[in-house]
Scaffold this active site. Structure first.
Site, PDB file in Angstrom:
ATOM      1  N   SER A  64      -7.367   4.198   9.564  1.00  0.00           N
ATOM      2  CA  SER A  64      -8.502   4.123   8.449  1.00  0.00           C
ATOM      3  C   SER A  64      -7.648   3.244   7.541  1.00  0.00           C
ATOM      4  CB  SER A  64      -8.515   5.814   7.868  1.00  0.00           C
ATOM      5  OG  SER A  64      -8.783   5.784   6.860  1.00  0.00           O
ATOM      6  N   ARG A  74     -14.927  13.140   8.915  1.00  0.00           N
ATOM      7  CA  ARG A  74     -13.375  13.735   9.078  1.00  0.00           C
ATOM      8  C   ARG A  74     -13.081  14.965   8.088  1.00  0.00           C
ATOM      9  NH1 ARG A  74      -9.671   9.326   8.838  1.00  0.00           N
ATOM     10  NH2 ARG A  74      -8.134  10.730   8.933  1.00  0.00           N
ATOM     11  N   ASP A  78     -15.442   2.984   8.114  1.00  0.00           N
ATOM     12  CA  ASP A  78     -14.007   3.800   7.601  1.00  0.00           C
ATOM     13  C   ASP A  78     -14.912   4.683   6.662  1.00  0.00           C
ATOM     14  OD1 ASP A  78     -11.413   4.896   7.311  1.00  0.00           O
ATOM     15  OD2 ASP A  78     -11.783   4.182   5.391  1.00  0.00           O
ATOM     16  N   HIS A  92       0.874  -1.297  -0.016  1.00  0.00           N
ATOM     17  CA  HIS A  92       0.058  -0.201   0.039  1.00  0.00           C
ATOM     18  C   HIS A  92       0.931   1.164   0.059  1.00  0.00           C
ATOM     19  CE1 HIS A  92      -3.718   2.618   0.818  1.00  0.00           C
ATOM     20  NE2 HIS A  92      -2.617   3.219   1.840  1.00  0.00           N
ATOM     21  N   LYS A 101      -8.786  -0.928   5.968  1.00  0.00           N
ATOM     22  CA  LYS A 101      -8.978  -1.495   4.975  1.00  0.00           C
ATOM     23  C   LYS A 101      -8.098  -2.623   4.465  1.00  0.00           C
ATOM     24  CE  LYS A 101      -8.998   2.940   3.910  1.00  0.00           C
ATOM     25  NZ  LYS A 101      -9.330   4.134   3.430  1.00  0.00           N
TER      26      LYS A 101
HETATM   27  N1  URA Z   1      -5.838   7.489   3.267  1.00  0.00           N
HETATM   28  C1  URA Z   1      -7.019   6.985   4.027  1.00  0.00           C
HETATM   29  O1  URA Z   1      -7.345   5.940   3.560  1.00  0.00           O
HETATM   30  N2  URA Z   1      -7.355   7.354   5.414  1.00  0.00           N
HETATM   31  C2  URA Z   1      -6.985   8.479   5.743  1.00  0.00           C
HETATM   32  O2  URA Z   1      -7.641   8.810   6.559  1.00  0.00           O
HETATM   33  C3  URA Z   1      -5.860   9.171   5.132  1.00  0.00           C
HETATM   34  C4  URA Z   1      -5.553   8.612   3.732  1.00  0.00           C
END
Ligand code: URA
Ligand code: CA
Length: 436
Positions: free
Chosen positions: A183, A168, A161, A82, A187
């Site tokens: 966050s 947010r 999320d 990632h 995932k």
């Molecule tokens: N990318 C994400 O998936 N979440 C965040 O909070 C910031 C960047």
């Protein structure tokens, strides 16, 4: 009174228990926590922070809010990679086939890009026929048979999320390390891989502005990954200048194919090498860094990585007749800027080039925006390179019938050329692996 007490505890700087956090997320998803309560809670977390145990509990609760892939039927240690997002970053499309060619299964779910260019999924859609939406069964089957699959993130991955991220965004609570770390990791954890290698970027073109902040985010994510039972490592890399030379969707596929053919740029390949070695180590395919580097180099030299790329594209329905024959990019409206001086490439303003690629139509400003898969730009030089008067610096690829004069001026302004040789800081800043 629930959920007010959970907000008050965080407001007062207390540590929340895993049970409180799990319940808060479960109730939020079920509509038993109002948006204004969740917003107040996020602000309390933003101001007072969370420790590793709290951050891990939040990560796992968000991961458990939707579908969680079970990759255990696939033999070997499945790895995922990632990146926190950068400019001209086609690393995934190079490193994933190299590592898969070495026998390590790679399973990647990827979000769509918001910003300068598309995400990996958007880039892959530039290949005619390529299917980014796979069912879970198709995804698992392809990882088991081809050793590599990349699919768009299913809507049911970490829905908590998705809701909290949007909240947010609307409440000034994005820039919090525990919230960002949970966050991203929620995932990754829901996507099922046992090993997760993170590329955390810093610089003008990145989410985190300094190497120190990027390292703090990376350390937090590595600790959460470990606490959640995944082998997690991170590499902190520079986004002070674009990583590769292509910005634009099909242009980045072309750059990945060139790199897999042995013609990758220095900065891009440094990151490929760093991440690929860590993917091989985490999957226990090699036991030393040196062995990992040798194996990756062999996958590149022998063409095994390029063959794996072709196999992966074909497995997801993409055409491969162009591969090795011609470029994927089909764009008739191009404009090349040549240098009017001798010198050395001292700086590349990735942020302006990213904005320029977006103005040409390569990226999205809003989620719903359509992108043009064949426009963008390509640099002919890397940081530090010698430049001779009359040599090409940058080529712009625009929509048919549009003038590229102004874009060419903007492109040229993003490059600074020095008369003296320049030293280029290393692209890899740090490796973060918090001992096992
Ligand atoms: N990318 C994400 O998936 N979440 C965040 O909070 C910031 C960047
Ligand atoms: Ca679940």
């Amino acid at each position: 009174m629930w959920p007010i007490e959970c907000i008050e505890h965080k407001r007062d700087g207390k540590k929340l228990s895993s049970r409180e956090i799990e319940r808060f997320i479960r109730d939020y998803i079920a509509g038993r926590v109002a948006e204004y309560q969740a917003a107040a809670w996020l602000m309390a977390v933003y101001l007072n922070g969370m420790d590793d145990a709290e951050t891990t509990a939040l990560t796992l609760a968000m991961a458990a809010s939707g579908q969680e892939l079970d990759l255990s039927a696939i033999p070997g240690i499945v790895v995922d990679k990632h990146s926190t997002g950068g400019i001209a970053d086609t690393t995934t499309l190079i490193v994933a086939p190299l590592v898969a060619a070495a026998g390590v299964p790679v399973a990647k779910m990827s979000g769509r890009g918001l910003g300068f260019t598309g995400g990996t999924i958007d880039k892959l859609e530039a290949v005619p026929g390529f299917r980014t939406e796979l069912s879970e069964a198709e995804f698992l089957h392809q990882v088991a048979t081809t050793g590599l699959a990349v699919m768009g993130q299913s809507k049911d991955i970490a829905p908590a999320d998705k809701l909290l991220y949007a909240l947010r965004d609307a409440t000034g609570t994005v820039e919090s390390i525990p919230l960002i770390a949970s966050s991203i990791m929620s995932k990754k954890i829901a996507a099922g891989a046992k090993a997760i290698i993170l590329d955390v970027k810093y610089g003008r073109g990145a989410f985190m502005k300094t190497a120190a902040d990027a390292a703090r985010l990376a350390e937090t994510m590595v600790r959460i990954g470990r606490l959640a039972g995944r082998r997690t490592e991170a590499v902190v890399t520079s986004m002070e200048a674009p990583l590769g030379t292509a910005i634009g969707n099909s242009l980045e596929i072309d750059e990945a194919v060139e790199a897999l053919s042995g013609r990758g740029g220095k900065r891009l390949m440094a990151v490929v090498k760093a991440l690929g070695t860590r993917m091989l180590l985490a999957a226990q395919r090699v036991s030393t860094e040196q062995e990992g580097q040798t194996l990756l180099a062999e996958m590149l030299r022998s063409g095994a990585g390029l063959r794996k790329f072709a196999e992966f594209i074909a497995a997801q329905g993409g055409t491969i007749d162009w591969l090795g024959q011609k470029e994927l990019t089909r764009c008739h409206n191009t404009y090349t800027v040549y240098s009017d001086q001798d010198g050395f490439l001292q700086g590349v303003d990735g942020l302006s080039l990213g904005q320029l690629a977006m103005a040409l139509g390569a990226g999205r400003a809003k989620k719903e925006d359509a992108i043009d898969l064949h426009v963008g730009l390509r640099l002919h030089k890397e940081l530090g390179d010698t430049i001779l008067k009359g040599e090409p610096l940058i080529t712009l690829y625009g929509k048919d019938g549009t003038s590229l004069d102004e874009a060419a001026r903007r492109g040229r302004r993003a490059l600074s050329i020095s008369a003296e040789a320049v030293s280029v800081p290393p692209v890899i800043s740090r490796y973060i692996s918090c001992g096992e």
